[in-house]
Design an enzyme around this catalytic site. Structure first.
Site, mmCIF file in Angstrom:
data_model
loop_
_atom_site.group_PDB
_atom_site.id
_atom_site.type_symbol
_atom_site.label_atom_id
_atom_site.label_comp_id
_atom_site.label_asym_id
_atom_site.label_seq_id
_atom_site.Cartn_x
_atom_site.Cartn_y
_atom_site.Cartn_z
ATOM 1 N N ILE A 33 -89.471 -11.309 30.523
ATOM 2 C CA ILE A 33 -89.379 -11.418 31.976
ATOM 3 C C ILE A 33 -88.362 -10.441 32.543
ATOM 4 O O ILE A 33 -88.602 -9.765 33.529
ATOM 5 C CB ILE A 33 -88.979 -12.855 32.380
ATOM 6 C CG1 ILE A 33 -89.984 -13.860 31.813
ATOM 7 C CG2 ILE A 33 -88.861 -12.991 33.890
ATOM 8 C CD1 ILE A 33 -89.492 -15.295 31.870
ATOM 9 N N ALA A 34 -87.190 -10.403 31.929
ATOM 10 C CA ALA A 34 -86.102 -9.587 32.457
ATOM 11 C C ALA A 34 -85.141 -9.236 31.342
ATOM 12 O O ALA A 34 -85.097 -9.895 30.304
ATOM 13 C CB ALA A 34 -85.368 -10.324 33.577
ATOM 14 N N ALA A 35 -84.383 -8.179 31.557
ATOM 15 C CA ALA A 35 -83.374 -7.754 30.594
ATOM 16 C C ALA A 35 -82.086 -7.449 31.337
ATOM 17 O O ALA A 35 -82.097 -7.073 32.505
ATOM 18 C CB ALA A 35 -83.851 -6.518 29.831
ATOM 19 N N GLY A 36 -80.975 -7.632 30.652
ATOM 20 C CA GLY A 36 -79.678 -7.355 31.261
ATOM 21 C C GLY A 36 -78.631 -7.154 30.197
ATOM 22 O O GLY A 36 -78.944 -7.033 29.009
ATOM 23 N N THR A 37 -77.375 -7.141 30.619
ATOM 24 C CA THR A 37 -76.285 -6.912 29.672
ATOM 25 C C THR A 37 -76.173 -8.043 28.663
ATOM 26 O O THR A 37 -75.676 -7.856 27.561
ATOM 27 C CB THR A 37 -74.946 -6.773 30.424
ATOM 28 O OG1 THR A 37 -74.759 -7.922 31.260
ATOM 29 C CG2 THR A 37 -74.956 -5.528 31.304
ATOM 30 N N TYR A 38 -76.631 -9.244 29.037
ATOM 31 C CA TYR A 38 -76.553 -10.406 28.151
ATOM 32 C C TYR A 38 -77.612 -10.373 27.065
ATOM 33 O O TYR A 38 -77.463 -10.987 26.019
ATOM 34 C CB TYR A 38 -76.729 -11.693 28.969
ATOM 35 C CG TYR A 38 -78.036 -11.708 29.716
ATOM 36 C CD1 TYR A 38 -79.204 -12.132 29.106
ATOM 37 C CD2 TYR A 38 -78.107 -11.250 31.030
ATOM 38 C CE1 TYR A 38 -80.409 -12.107 29.775
ATOM 39 C CE2 TYR A 38 -79.303 -11.221 31.702
ATOM 40 C CZ TYR A 38 -80.456 -11.653 31.069
ATOM 41 O OH TYR A 38 -81.655 -11.616 31.735
ATOM 42 N N GLY A 39 -78.743 -9.704 27.299
ATOM 43 C CA GLY A 39 -79.867 -9.724 26.365
ATOM 44 C C GLY A 39 -81.175 -9.726 27.115
ATOM 45 O O GLY A 39 -81.343 -8.985 28.080
ATOM 46 N N LYS A 59 -84.034 -17.425 26.298
ATOM 47 C CA LYS A 59 -82.965 -16.473 26.583
ATOM 48 C C LYS A 59 -82.328 -16.052 25.271
ATOM 49 O O LYS A 59 -81.715 -16.862 24.579
ATOM 50 C CB LYS A 59 -81.925 -17.109 27.508
ATOM 51 C CG LYS A 59 -80.841 -16.157 28.001
ATOM 52 C CD LYS A 59 -79.983 -16.844 29.050
ATOM 53 C CE LYS A 59 -78.973 -15.886 29.664
ATOM 54 N NZ LYS A 59 -78.164 -16.521 30.723
ATOM 55 N N ASP A 174 -71.307 -17.986 40.168
ATOM 56 C CA ASP A 174 -72.213 -16.836 40.271
ATOM 57 C C ASP A 174 -73.513 -17.233 40.975
ATOM 58 O O ASP A 174 -74.602 -16.858 40.542
ATOM 59 C CB ASP A 174 -72.515 -16.254 38.893
ATOM 60 C CG ASP A 174 -73.072 -14.831 38.976
ATOM 61 O OD1 ASP A 174 -72.877 -14.179 40.025
ATOM 62 O OD2 ASP A 174 -73.707 -14.372 38.011
#
Length: 431
Positions: A33-39, A59, A174
């Site tokens: 679905i999505a990617a970011g700095t966390y994984g 996640k 957040d």
């Protein structure tokens, strides 16, 4: 005796690994679905069960790691990257520990946690939408604004979830549209508790642990002024910003963030531009409406860098975006109070007159809508979990010995996220 215990520990761990269910033996990965700095976050469904159509969000956290052998450009003689794993990130630990304890219809539900091959997988209930996606959909010229009844239901449910967090001595830190999930049945689920923290009895000051919290556009003024100690009121400011964004379809305080100097990470710069955006709408704060204003560390910077005295302009802003409901405006004013001691609390906001007047708050935020929001964009060009499973099988075949060469051969997998896709606004932190 101790020596024998050490000798038998390896075979025991190996037998344990062989019996532990893996991610792919339990779930079928549909895509990411999505990617970011966390994984990364993946969409998945159960395998081999009657409820195979039940969907989940998986996640996968990146392991905290660092590379070694810098004199050889971080690669071994075969050209493979050398990576040493150092543990689990603080945000991952917080999110796991808090989500295991929380149970509320407006908080994302944690189903399971799987530790596999030095990677952590958190399994959540899947939500088809989030507020960022909904706002983006309505921002198209041919689409009408979000109906008032939908806005009212969404905000009430957010406040209900925030009230639950605060009653359990937790603030989120957040809150933003990308972190507010909405199920297909119109139920809000507050997600991404990576920055959340208990505040009833902290071992150290909140500022010491995390100097920067809350995404800049949703950051409360006391945080912008460098508050060392703050309250759950920071979450209510963020909810006010979200309400304004649902009404206007754009961030109300869209400032530019001043980045931390990489050579002096202990010093957080004063966010002049962000504060400028706030005073242009709310007016310049003073000791009259915020008695503790001069007590904040960045008060001098505020005085020196923001010299223009702006009048309050929220009422005009509200009229300019085409809104007319007086009680909604009063709620917005209460959430965007400068003084955190005066700002509405979550439980007080829940019983605000805005929610008592018609139309009534609906449990389904999509009740009465004659449109269907597009589903999340799913990316299928990713095999990160598949690669991890192959590594794990190799790990088991070798009796627990980690095959570094096999692991490093997967480092060049292309996991890029199409940030320009118009159907799904990219986000750094998404469920």
């Amino acid at each position: 005796m101790a020596s024998n215990s050490i000798l038998t520990l390896g075979p025991f761990k190996h037998r344990k690994d062989l019996t532990r269910e893996s991610v792919l033996s339990t779930y079928q990965i549909i895509g990411y679905i999505a990617a970011g700095t966390y994984g990364k976050v993946y969409k998945a469904k159960l395998k081999n069960t009657a409820s195979a159509e039940q969907l989940f969000a998986i996640k996968k956290f990146k392991s905290d790691n660092h590379s070694s052998n810098r004199s050889h450009h971080n690669h071994d003689i075969n050209g493979n990257e050398i990576v040493h794993y150092t543990g689990i990130s603080q945000s991952a630990i917080r999110e796991m520990s808090l989500c295991r304890e929380l149970n509320n219809k407006n908080i994302t539900k944690l189903v399971d946690i799987i530790l596999e091959n030095k990677s952590i997988y958190m399994i959540f209930e899947f939500c088809e939408h989030d507020l960022l996606q909904i706002i983006h959909y309505h921002s198209h010229p041919e689409v009408k604004p979000i109906p008032q009844a939908t806005v009212k239901s969404l905000i009430w449910q957010i406040l209900n979830g925030v009230t639950f967090l605060h009653q359990n001595w937790i603030f989120h830190r957040d809150l933003k549209p990308a972190n507010i999930m909405v199920s297909s049945s119109g139920v809000v689920k507050i997600g991404d508790l990576g920055l959340a923290r208990k505040f009833n009895n902290p071992l150290q000051s909140l500022y010491t642990g995390d100097k920067v919290v809350v995404t800049i556009w949703y950051r409360a003024p006391e945080l912008l002024l460098g508050a060392r100690h703050y309250t759950p009121a920071i979450d209510l400011w963020a909810v006010g910003c979200i309400l304004a964004e649902l009404l206007s379809l754009r961030p109300i305080f869209k400032g530019e963030e001043a980045k931390i100097d990489i050579n002096n990470k202990k010093s957080v710069p004063f966010q002049k531009n962000q504060f400028q955006k706030i005073v242009e709408v709310l007016g310049t704060p003073s000791m009259k409406n915020w008695p503790a204003l001069n007590k904040y560390p960045e008060f001098i910077s505020f005085q020196q860098q923001l010299t223009t005295n702006y009048p309050p302009n929220l009422v005009n802003w509200y009229k300019m975006i085409g809104s007319s409901n007086k009680q909604c405006l009063e709620l917005l004013k209460g959430l965007l109070e400068y003084d955190p001691l005066v700002r509405l609390t979550a439980d007080n906001a829940l019983v605000h007159p805005y929610f008592l007047e018609l139309p009534k708050v609906q449990e389904n935020a999509f009740e009465g809508l004659n449109l269907k929001y597009p589903k999340r964009r799913i990316y299928t060009d990713d095999n990160d979990i598949i690669s991890n499973q192959a590594i794990n099988q190799n790990f088991k075949r070798h009796g627990g010995a980690y095959d570094d060469q096999h692991n490093n051969s997967n480092n060049n997998t292309n996991n890029s996220l199409n940030a320009n896709n118009a159907n799904n606004v990219p986000r750094k932190r998404a469920r």
